[in-house]
Structures are given as C-alpha cells and as structure tokens.
Scaffold this active site. Structure first.
Site, PDB file in Angstrom:
ATOM      1  N   HIS A  50      68.631  -1.900 112.217  1.00 16.14           N
ATOM      2  CA  HIS A  50      69.568  -2.671 111.410  1.00 16.14           C
ATOM      3  C   HIS A  50      70.137  -3.875 112.170  1.00 16.14           C
ATOM      4  O   HIS A  50      70.221  -4.971 111.630  1.00 16.14           O
ATOM      5  CB  HIS A  50      70.697  -1.740 110.955  1.00 16.14           C
ATOM      6  CG  HIS A  50      71.688  -2.394 110.058  1.00 16.14           C
ATOM      7  ND1 HIS A  50      71.440  -2.594 108.726  1.00 16.14           N
ATOM      8  CD2 HIS A  50      72.916  -2.908 110.293  1.00 16.14           C
ATOM      9  CE1 HIS A  50      72.480  -3.202 108.176  1.00 16.14           C
ATOM     10  NE2 HIS A  50      73.391  -3.401 109.107  1.00 16.14           N
ATOM     11  N   SER A  63      70.866  -7.166 101.888  1.00 13.43           N
ATOM     12  CA  SER A  63      70.674  -5.982 101.046  1.00 13.43           C
ATOM     13  C   SER A  63      71.803  -4.998 101.291  1.00 13.43           C
ATOM     14  O   SER A  63      72.403  -4.982 102.366  1.00 13.43           O
ATOM     15  CB  SER A  63      69.352  -5.318 101.414  1.00 13.43           C
ATOM     16  OG  SER A  63      69.425  -4.858 102.746  1.00 13.43           O
ATOM     17  N   HIS A  64      72.111  -4.207 100.298  1.00 19.23           N
ATOM     18  CA  HIS A  64      73.005  -3.066 100.484  1.00 19.23           C
ATOM     19  C   HIS A  64      72.416  -1.888  99.725  1.00 19.23           C
ATOM     20  O   HIS A  64      73.075  -1.255  98.906  1.00 19.23           O
ATOM     21  CB  HIS A  64      74.429  -3.400 100.021  1.00 19.23           C
ATOM     22  CG  HIS A  64      75.468  -2.963 101.013  1.00 19.23           C
ATOM     23  ND1 HIS A  64      76.651  -2.379 100.663  1.00 19.23           N
ATOM     24  CD2 HIS A  64      75.482  -3.006 102.368  1.00 19.23           C
ATOM     25  CE1 HIS A  64      77.349  -2.098 101.751  1.00 19.23           C
ATOM     26  NE2 HIS A  64      76.666  -2.475 102.790  1.00 19.23           N
ATOM     27  N   ARG A 120      81.622 -12.679 103.862  1.00 16.26           N
ATOM     28  CA  ARG A 120      82.088 -12.911 105.235  1.00 16.26           C
ATOM     29  C   ARG A 120      81.112 -13.767 106.021  1.00 16.26           C
ATOM     30  O   ARG A 120      81.498 -14.575 106.851  1.00 16.26           O
ATOM     31  CB  ARG A 120      82.307 -11.577 105.954  1.00 16.26           C
ATOM     32  CG  ARG A 120      83.465 -10.761 105.433  1.00 16.26           C
ATOM     33  CD  ARG A 120      83.804  -9.634 106.407  1.00 16.26           C
ATOM     34  NE  ARG A 120      82.655  -8.768 106.641  1.00 16.26           N
ATOM     35  CZ  ARG A 120      82.417  -7.635 105.996  1.00 16.26           C
ATOM     36  NH1 ARG A 120      83.238  -7.220 105.058  1.00 16.26           N
ATOM     37  NH2 ARG A 120      81.355  -6.899 106.263  1.00 16.26           N
ATOM     38  N   SER A 178      84.814  -0.553 109.394  1.00 12.87           N
ATOM     39  CA  SER A 178      85.794  -0.787 108.332  1.00 12.87           C
ATOM     40  C   SER A 178      85.623  -2.182 107.744  1.00 12.87           C
ATOM     41  O   SER A 178      85.316  -3.132 108.463  1.00 12.87           O
ATOM     42  CB  SER A 178      87.221  -0.643 108.886  1.00 12.87           C
ATOM     43  OG  SER A 178      87.487   0.711 109.156  1.00 12.87           O
ATOM     44  N   GLN A 179      85.858  -2.257 106.443  1.00 15.20           N
ATOM     45  CA  GLN A 179      85.618  -3.500 105.705  1.00 15.20           C
ATOM     46  C   GLN A 179      86.703  -4.551 105.933  1.00 15.20           C
ATOM     47  O   GLN A 179      87.769  -4.259 106.448  1.00 15.20           O
ATOM     48  CB  GLN A 179      85.583  -3.180 104.208  1.00 15.20           C
ATOM     49  CG  GLN A 179      84.427  -2.322 103.788  1.00 15.20           C
ATOM     50  CD  GLN A 179      83.124  -3.081 103.777  1.00 15.20           C
ATOM     51  OE1 GLN A 179      83.037  -4.165 103.228  1.00 15.20           O
ATOM     52  NE2 GLN A 179      82.119  -2.514 104.420  1.00 15.20           N
ATOM     53  N   ASP A 190      65.707 -15.407 102.702  1.00 13.16           N
ATOM     54  CA  ASP A 190      65.015 -14.292 102.044  1.00 13.16           C
ATOM     55  C   ASP A 190      65.562 -12.941 102.464  1.00 13.16           C
ATOM     56  O   ASP A 190      66.287 -12.823 103.456  1.00 13.16           O
ATOM     57  CB  ASP A 190      63.510 -14.358 102.324  1.00 13.16           C
ATOM     58  CG  ASP A 190      63.194 -14.224 103.804  1.00 13.16           C
ATOM     59  OD1 ASP A 190      64.125 -14.000 104.602  1.00 13.16           O
ATOM     60  OD2 ASP A 190      62.018 -14.345 104.167  1.00 13.16           O
ATOM     61  N   GLY A 198      67.611 -14.904 106.966  1.00 11.08           N
ATOM     62  CA  GLY A 198      67.075 -13.807 106.184  1.00 11.08           C
ATOM     63  C   GLY A 198      67.639 -12.476 106.626  1.00 11.08           C
ATOM     64  O   GLY A 198      68.455 -12.394 107.542  1.00 11.08           O
ATOM     65  N   SER A 248      65.478  -5.151 105.346  1.00 12.59           N
ATOM     66  CA  SER A 248      65.887  -3.775 105.096  1.00 12.59           C
ATOM     67  C   SER A 248      64.645  -2.895 105.056  1.00 12.59           C
ATOM     68  O   SER A 248      63.787  -3.054 104.188  1.00 12.59           O
ATOM     69  CB  SER A 248      66.641  -3.705 103.751  1.00 12.59           C
ATOM     70  OG  SER A 248      66.820  -2.366 103.365  1.00 12.59           O
TER      71      SER A 248
END
Lengths: 735, 81, 229
Positions: free
Chosen positions: A41, A86-87, A108, A305-306, A485, A522, A525
């Site tokens: 990741h 991507s999530h 962000r 944390s967000q 992308d 890009g 994932s």
C-alpha cells in the site's frame, strides 16, 4: 524476544535488509513502522518498476508523480491539481463509511498542494444488480459519497457506474478530486528547512486502523472486536473546517509544507516529507492531541485517524498560523521540529523510542513478481449470434442495461452545483465542464474505464480507456492535457494477475504516448479478490482525463439542438463486438475487442477539436459503449428531439451485419451535429486529416428512425426510449 | 431496536452535539453523547421471546445494521392492545 | 447598504453568494465569521447554504445557538432585511425567526436538481420588483427541505400572505410531481409576519449567471438585486 511480540508481514529477506540498513536490530516500534512503509500500500513495491514506462513529462506538467497529486499548468498563472484513489477494501465491508472516508482521503491530497478542491468524481463497480448484496453495497456507497462530499462543499460532478459479477464481493470505489490553485502559491509536501516547526492539525488521534496490523500489544487485546469498528467513521464537518483552516493558514505565508495523514499515519507523513527534503525530524509523541487514553508510541506513530494534516511552519512564526486554527476551532498540537539529521527521532515522555533514517522507510526493497500470459482470454470466434428479429425491442433492452441507463438516481444525490463552476452537469455531456471563475476558460474532467474490454484484452482495453476518456473531454470542447489513473487488480503475487497489470500499463503507455499526454500521478490497488474463492476483480484501471477549454464559447453538450441539422459520424466502424454491451445483453461470448489505434484517435480528436473551434458543431458525443445506436439515442433523449439515420452511409468494413453496425463499440468515433451549411466543411476537415466521415442522417422532431438504403428498419418514439433509459435504475436498484 | 456505532467507533453527530451545543453552554456534567437510530416494530407473536428472535433474525438477514460498524440492541417495549 | 454574509462552521455557499453580490451585482458585501458578527455595521444579512455543524441533530439547530443569531434578531427587530438560503432557511426556522419546520425530504435522500418556483406575492421587500405568479428557474440541493407546519400555522401563513415561493411545473401550476421534497402546499420559501425575513430552499446565487443555468437565464438575480438599493 522481538519475534514473540511483533507479528509483521515483512519477509525474512526484508527483515534482514532492514537490519543491515539500520546497522542494528530495529526495536518493535521501528519494525512496525518499517512493516507499514514497506507494505504494498505505501511502497508500491510490486508496481513501481512497471509504472516507470508511463510518460510523465510535458510542457504543462508542474508536478508529476511522487507527490500527493499531479499539478498541471492551465495558463494565466492557474494550475489544476488532480488525483484519484481507490477505497475498495473498506467499502466492501462497510460501504457507507468506507466510501465516505475515501472521499475524505482524496480531498486531503489536493489540499497538500495548496489548491482549493473544486470537484469530485467517482468511478464505482458492483456485482449484478439482481444480487441483494450488490444493491446494498451500491446504495450505501452512493450515500456515503453524497453525505461526505456534500457536507464538505465540493461538488461531485461526474462519474461512472459499472455492474459485473466479478465485483460482487470486491466492489471498486475510486474517487478523484480536482483542485484549483495558483502556480506561484503551490506547496510541496517536503521538509526543506531544518528548524521549521512541525504541527499536527485536525481530528484527534485514536487507535483507528491499527488493529489491522497484527501487533500483539496488551492494550489492543483489551479492546474487544465488538467495540472497535473494522472501518473508520469519517467526520465531514471536521473535514470542512480542516479545508478552510488549511487554505487560510497557507495565506499567512508562514507555512512551508503541508501533508495529509492517510495510510501509515504519522510515520508515512514524517518519513516522506523529510526524505523528500533530505532532512530529518524530531517529534515528541506525548504532545499529540488524542481521543483515547493510554496510547502507546507505536499506536501514535501508526494511527490512521481521519481528518488530520501535518504542517511545517517557519520558526518563530507559528502564532499567525495557530491563530487561524483557533478561529476555525480545529484542534492542533506542536509536535516537533525539522532537523538536518536525515533521521526520524521520536520521543515519548522525553525518552527516545524511535531513531531511524527517513530514507530507510521511504526506499524499500522492490518485490520481484512474475508475469504469465492468460491464454484463454483473446477469444476469436467465427460464429455469430442470430440477427435479432425486433431491433426496437433490442433498443429498449440495451438502454435499460444498468451499464447504459440513466444514472440520475445517483447524481441527483450529489450536490453538483456548489462552487458556481459547473457549466455542464452530470449527464449533459461526455465529461463535466467547470469554469474558472473570472476567466474566459474552463476545464473538462472525466473518469472512465470499460472493465469487460480490459479483462478480455488488458492491453487493448486499457489503451482504449485512455482514448475514450480523451474523446470524452474533446467532445465538450476541450483539449485533453493530462491524465491520472487508478489501477485495481487482484493479487500481484499471482503471475496471471501481474501479467494483466503489466499489459494494462503497457496499453496505457502506448495510448498516452500516441496522444502526447502525460500521466501526472496514480494509485495502485492490489489484492482485490475474494479470499474464499480466490476470484479476482476484472482488471480495471480507471482513467481520469483533464481537458482545457480555451474559451467558454467552445463548450459543447451532447443534446440534439435543432430539427433539420445534419448528423455526422466521424471514424470508421469495425466488427468489434467482443465485450460489447450488446453481446453481454444477448449472452453471446466471443468476438473481437475494439482496438484503439493511436494515430486514428489523434486524427479523430483533432478533427472534432478543429470543427468545434471553428464553431461548426452544435452537439458532440463520443461513440463507444452500446455503439452507434445507443450514442444516437442518448443524444436524442437529452435533446428531446428525434432523428433519422441511414446505415448505408455509415463507413464500415465490408460485409458487416446490421446489428454489428449498430452495436459495434469501435474506437476513434464521434457523432456530431451541425447545420446544413457547415456539413461539407466538417467533412472536408475530416478528409484533410484522413478521418473516414460521412453524413448519416438528420435531426427530426420526435421519432428515432433507422433505415438502410432508404428502407426503414425500425422506428421508436424518443419518449419511449427515454422511459426505458430513465426507469431502469430505479426499477433494478430501487430509489 | 437501537442501532449505534460501536463504542470505539467515532460518532460525529454525538460528538458535535456534546461539544457545540452542550459544552458551549458551560454544562460540564454531561460527559458524552452518542447518537443512534431507533426503530419500533409491532410484532405478531405468542411470546416476547419469539418476537425478539424474529426481529433479531430480520435485523441480521436484511442488514438493518452493519455488524462491521454498528451494535444493535433489541428490547421488548411491551404489549400492544 | 452593506450586506453581511455570515459564515458558520460548515457553511459552504458563503463564497458563492459573496461572489454574486460583489462580482455580479456589484453591491457592497462582506464575509463575516459568525463569532465576529455585529449587526450595527450592516443593512442586511444573508445566512448562506451549506451544512452548518454538519447538519448534526437537525439541520440548522446548532447554528441557531450561535451568538450571531442574537445579532440577527436585533437586525430583524430594527426592520433590516435578512435572507436565509437553504441551510440559512433551516437556521432561521430553528431560531424561530420563521414559523414551521424543515424535515427530511419525502424521498429520504439529498436532492440536487433545477426546479421551478412561482412568486406568490409581490408585497414583500424581496419580491416587490417581480410580478406575482412569475416562474423562476433555480436549483435546489438539500436533504432536509420538506416544509411542514400545523394546520393553524399553515392557515396563518396563507392568510398573512407569507408564502413567497411555491414549487410549480413548467406550466406554472402547483402539482404533486413538481413538488421535489414533499413540502406542504409545495412551499419553497416564506417570510415572517413583519415581512423582512425571507427563507427559501432554492439557491438564487446558483441561478445568477446565464452560463450556469440550463436555461441560460439568471432568475436568481431578480431576487438578489433588491440588495442593490
């Protein structure tokens, strides 16, 4: 001792390499940091090498790959920052919060460049709508994006939705954000000046995202799985405050860099910022404002944390910046200073707990992956399906396919107007068009891919995806200028998946080079596959295309405008129905996937751009998904007008059947309308560039009529086509 | 049926109400607020236990809550007349 | 006359309305942070759209507790003009400056689309330049915009001629299918009995430049231009 407490995903070779570079055994906190930073990741260890072949430079590129988002010059000192991410995994288990935090993350990335986020786009993929699980994912993903995006005051202006059984368990949620800034005000997320003050701003730090890392700490074991969610809950209200406070803080001129905290949390932000600047950083973890008690140094360094940002501020100047944070009532903490040591030194209650070179974290060893061609894929069948008896019926069917039908149930849930920039709104054209306020210019943006084509032929499918996105922005009056992308694939350790990935990047590279476009960033994932069945998603690299419209008068929509105008088809039609919506509909497995040839694409794009520039074009639409028949129907429905076309005038390869002419998804084609007097002018522009083009019919009042050599093949009312197209999604999904 | 976010999940709504509405009024005795969803079911059943089981079953099967992020509490309110 | 655009935490149409006032209408206007707002400097105030405090609990309720609302009430009592757009309307209702309530849309989801609203009265300072029954094109974008009131409250609104805008179809008629959110009597905007406070769900600032309108018009300006005087 070490091994007994820390359970990491690093291979024995990677651990040995880490020890060698550090010159000692890493302690358990450091090992956790290495584990996260060397993960797929954060490190792109499987993909980095492959991605190197993409063209990345161009005269408009201000910031290319490697920073939080790519930045492109659009003239007059204005720049556009854009990025897609991507999530998928969080959205697959908690579609509402997973998609919402996906939106939060991408915003962000734009903010880091000191650009104001002005638009969101989303590309979503789910299983067949007949499945209750797919519908549940769909409804909640859309709601999550709407609730988060709307609250942050960023319009969601465009998107796509595709349904295919391969996304039943692993849905794909790709969200893109576009930002507007000034070239002389851009910031890069790098720590360049030792002595700068490091401030953590935004939401409180909790143990979010840590439980995913298998670290056997006592505190974590106390938290029952029942009490901790597997996916984070975002707070769009705080996000809105973070956006405004960040932009206002930048205006003080005292902020030297900003970076968001995403995957890898503080560890990732500190190491990437210092590594890029060739500096180091000293932080005191006890200063961090927290939400939960008793957080360990490990947790503070790795929490995800967000809604958090890291700022570096000129020494002695923090008051001006902190005043802004206080006005917006966003929490912050001064956590340390930039140093010249090249190391991340973290203290906890004054005691050094981490001392590790930044570059050790950001320059991980690359993974070696093998690729093996999948041979079953390129099917070439001589046999063809029987010719349908009733084409009108086929038209209604294909327009109510969930991959073609009207997506207003989705986009009406998004605020696509806020910001006063949206000239062409969702559904108006092939791409969204946003004006630059105060200037006579606009940008066009589009997110797109055809996963079925990409599956059947990863190289051709992905090359075509780039070409289609370029045609999409061209049809609105824009010149395509740059791409970002988002790659979505299965497990790269499987040679077949890795082959798909390599082919995809090769195909994208071919078309980008052919069209002279740079890829400025890009996201990759991997591991989008069902653990139980081992089944991977169809390989899908979504392409976000940015176009520049040099004058507002060039903006062109797809709606038919006036009865009597000519309909021209630019580009040649080939018998390319492999993976077409038509074959999917009749359940026919075979045929050739459309082949995108860069020279043809370039010629078609240049022809249309010139015709628009000369003011000849009244409506334009890319001709792809669903073929000529569907593209024509969309233009008629949007305009509330009819049309009559004669297939005898469609330029195609010899001996094509009627259904092939109607539904082939050949690339490099546009449908344009124009007045009678300008018809010959457009045809002559096409001739000059070697683009096959012909007038195929005319705009009429209310009937959709298709003829062959003057003989009517079928006829339906545009109103009835509109009903099939509009009612499909509410009927299939509810809503 | 009361559906809430799990204890350690954030609850932006409850947090905002606690901070912006209550704390701002200088009220310090309220330590936290959690928001949730409340659904009342009228169930045809012989026994309370039976009604409870039925509602539990549909809550799970129809994904009325998402166990990934929510906790769900089901209680008997009483009998209808 | 200077107009204040009041910025609450979570407002997001504040910059949009400011742009229209300053750059399109060329009126004197200023963005004011809600905690810094003092009524004495301004002749009119706009509460912009957005999601103040995230719309948590109920849209508008937390902002209604802001100190800015005390100053707004002061302005109202002095007869100055106050306009609440979308979330601003919700704040005015929650502050009890306007009667009734705005509940979740009938469809239970957020709706963003262009609608038609009919001007029901020209006997307000806001609509005195617009002919009664004129139909305006404006977009809505809200989740909680369904206007409700009790039977007496509704009767009073009509009797006092406080209903200013209603959703209508392209023929200018009130109808079931042109009511986007299920509002009672298709109400899109109302004023107070003293007629100096206006709340409306549609966004006039998004309908103030022809380039943004699907109809190439600027109907929102017909309303906002009253701030020119």
């Amino acid at each position: 001792m070490l091994e007994s407490r820390v359970n990491v995903n690093l291979t024995p070779e990677e651990i040995a390499e880490a020890k060698r570079r550090l010159g000692r055994e890493p302690n358990e906190i450091e090992l956790g940091m290495i584990d996260v930073m060397w993960s797929e990741h954060c490190s792109y260890k499987s993909s980095k090498k492959v991605l190197e072949i993409l063209p990345k430079s161009g005269r408009r590129v201000v910031v290319g790959p490697g920073y939080d988002s790519g930045v492109v010059d659009i003239g007059d000192g204005d720049v556009i920052a854009f990025k897609v991410e991507s999530h998928n995994h969080p959205s697959a288990i908690d579609p509402y919060n997973g998609s919402a935090t996906g939106v939060g993350g991408i915003i962000r990335d734009i903010l880091c460049m000191n650009c104001r986020p002005i638009a969101l786009l989303d590309s979503l993929r789910f299983g067949n709508p007949q499945s209750a699980h797919a519908r549940w994912l769909f409804n909640n993903v859309v709601k999550g994006i709407a609730d988060y995006g709307n609250r942050t005051g960023i319009p969601t202006v465009a998107g796509e939705v595709e349904f295919d059984e391969s996304f039943e368990v692993n849905c794909l949620v790709n969200v893109a954000c576009v930002g507007l800034g000034r070239i002389n005000e851009l910031t890069l997320a790098r720590m360049d000046n030792p002595g700068d003050i490091v401030v953590l701003m935004g939401g409180d730090t909790g143990r979010d995202g840590i439980h995913g890392v298998t670290f056997a700490s006592k505190t974590i074991r106390e938290d029952s799985e029942l009490e901790r969610p597997a996916v984070q809950v975002g707070n769009p209200f705080i996000k809105k405050l973070v956006i405004e406070a960040t932009l206002e803080a930048m205006r003080t001129g005292k902020v030297t860099a900003v970076k968001d905290l995403g995957g890898g949390g503080l560890t990732c932000a500190l190491s990437e910022m210092s590594s890029k600047g060739g500096t180091g950083v000293d932080v005191e973890l006890t200063n961090i404002h927290v939400r939960e008690e008793g957080m360990t140094p490990y947790e503070l360094l790795l929490s995800e944390s967000q809604e958090r940002m890291i700022f570096t501020i000129l020494p002695e100047s923090q008051d001006e910046v902190l005043r802004v944070f206080r006005k917006w009532e966003v929490p912050y903490s001064i956590i340390g200073k930039v140093t010249d040591t090249g190391r991340i030194v973290a203290k906890y209650r004054g005691r050094i707990v981490v001392d590790i070179p930044s570059k050790l974290l950001t320059e991980p060893p690359m993974a070696k992956r093998r690729a093996r061609k999948i041979s079953i894929i390129t099917k070439k069948r001589a046999s063809k399906p029987p010719i349908p008896m009733d084409f009108a019926k086929v038209m209604h069917h294909i327009l109510s396919s969930p991959n073609i039908a009207d997506m207003h149930p989705v986009y009406r849930q998004y605020d696509h107007e806020v910001g006063l920039r949206t000239i062409l709104k969702p559904g108006d054209a092939d791409a969204a068009v946003l004006r630059i306020i105060g200037k006579n210019k606009a940008i066009a943006v589009k997110i797109d891919c055809n996963s079925l084509h990409c599956y059947l032929d990863p190289y051709a499918g992905h090359a075509a995806a780039v070409a289609e996105a370029a045609r999409n922005v061209t049809a609105t009056g824009a010149k395509p200028i740059a791409v970002t992308d988002c790659c979505n694939f299965g497990n790269p350790e499987k040679p077949e998946v890795y082959w798909q990935f390599k082919e995809a990047i090769r195909g994208i590279t071919y078309m980008l080079k052919g069209l002279g476009l740079p890829c400025v960033g890009g996201n990759v994932s991997f591991y989008n596959e069902d653990e139980e069945s081992g089944r991977a998603v169809k390989p899908t690299t979504t392409i976000v295309m940015l176009g520049l419209i040099e004058r507002l008068s060039l903006v062109t929509s797809m709606a038919l405008k006036e009865v009597g105008e000519s309909i021209i088809l630019l580009g040649k039609t080939y018998p390319e129905l492999g993976g077409s919506e038509y074959y999917r509909l009749i359940g026919f497995d075979g045929g050739k996937v459309p082949k995108a040839v860069a020279s043809r694409e370039r010629a078609s794009i240049k022809t249309l751009a010139e015709a628009i520039r000369r003011g000849y074009v009244t409506a334009a639409h890319d001709c792809s998904k669903g073929g000529l028949a569907v593209s024509l129907a969309e233009m008629a429905i949007k305009g509330g007008l009819g049309l009559k076309v004669d297939l005898a005038y469609v330029l195609h390869t010899p001996s094509m059947r009627i259904d092939e002419i109607l539904f082939s998804e050949s690339s490099a084609r546009f449908i344009v309308t124009t007045s009678e007097v300008n018809t010959a002018k457009i045809l002559s522009l096409a001739r000059r560039r070697g683009v096959p083009a012909s007038k195929i019919g005319e705009v009429s009042a209310s009937s959709y009529t298709v003829a062959m050599n003057g003989k009517i093949l079928f006829e339906c009312s545009v109103e009835s086509l509109r009903e099939s197209w509009q009612d499909a999604i509410p009927r299939l999904i509810g809503g | 049926m009361i559906i809430e976010n799990k204890k350690l999940a954030r609850d932006p709504e409850g947090e905002t109400i606690a901070k912006e509405l209550i704390e701002r009024r200088g009220i310090s005795t309220i330590k936290s607020v959690r928001s949730g969803k409340y659904l009342r079911f009228l169930v045809e059943a012989g026994k309370e236990e039976e009604a409870l089981r039925l509602v539990e079953k549909i809550a799970n099967e129809l994904r009325i809550f998402n166990p990934v992020v929510h906790i769900c509490n089901i209680r008997i309110m009483g009998e209808s007349r | 006359m200077k107009t204040a655009v009041i910025q609450f935490p979570g407002s997001n149409c504040d910059l949009d309305i400011l742009h229209v006032l300053k750059n399109v209408l060329h009126v004197e206007a200023e963005l004011v942070w809600h905690r810094d707002f003092k009524d004495s400097e301004f002749g009119a105030a706009i509460l912009p759209g957005g999601f103040s405090y995230g719309d948590y609990l109920r849209a508008g309720i937390i902002a209604a507790h802001s100190p800015a609302i005390e100053h707004i009430k002061e302005m109202v009592s002095e007869g100055k003009l106050v306009i609440g757009i979308c979330n601003g309307f919700q704040i005015l209702v929650e502050s009890e400056l306007l009667p009734g309530a705005l509940l979740m849309n009938q469809s239970t989801c957020f709706i963003c689309k262009w609608v038609k609203v009919r001007v029901e009265t020209d006997e307000t300072p806001f609509t005195r330049h617009i002919k009664r029954r004129t139909v305006l094109n404006m977009p809505i974008a809200h989740a909680e915009g369904r206007y409700v009131n009790d039977p007496e409250g509704l009767k009073e609104l009509h009797e006092n001629d406080q209903v200013i805008f209603r959703y209508v179809n392209p023929r200018g008629e009130v109808s079931e299918d042109s009511n986007p959110n299920g509002s009672m009597d298709s109400i899109a905007g109302i004023c107070n009995p003293e007629r100096n406070v206006l709340g409306l769900m549609p966004h006039p600032e998004r309908a103030s430049e022809p380039v943004l309108s699907p109809f190439s018009d600027s109907d929102g300006l017909k309303l906002l231009s009253i701030l020119k005087s």
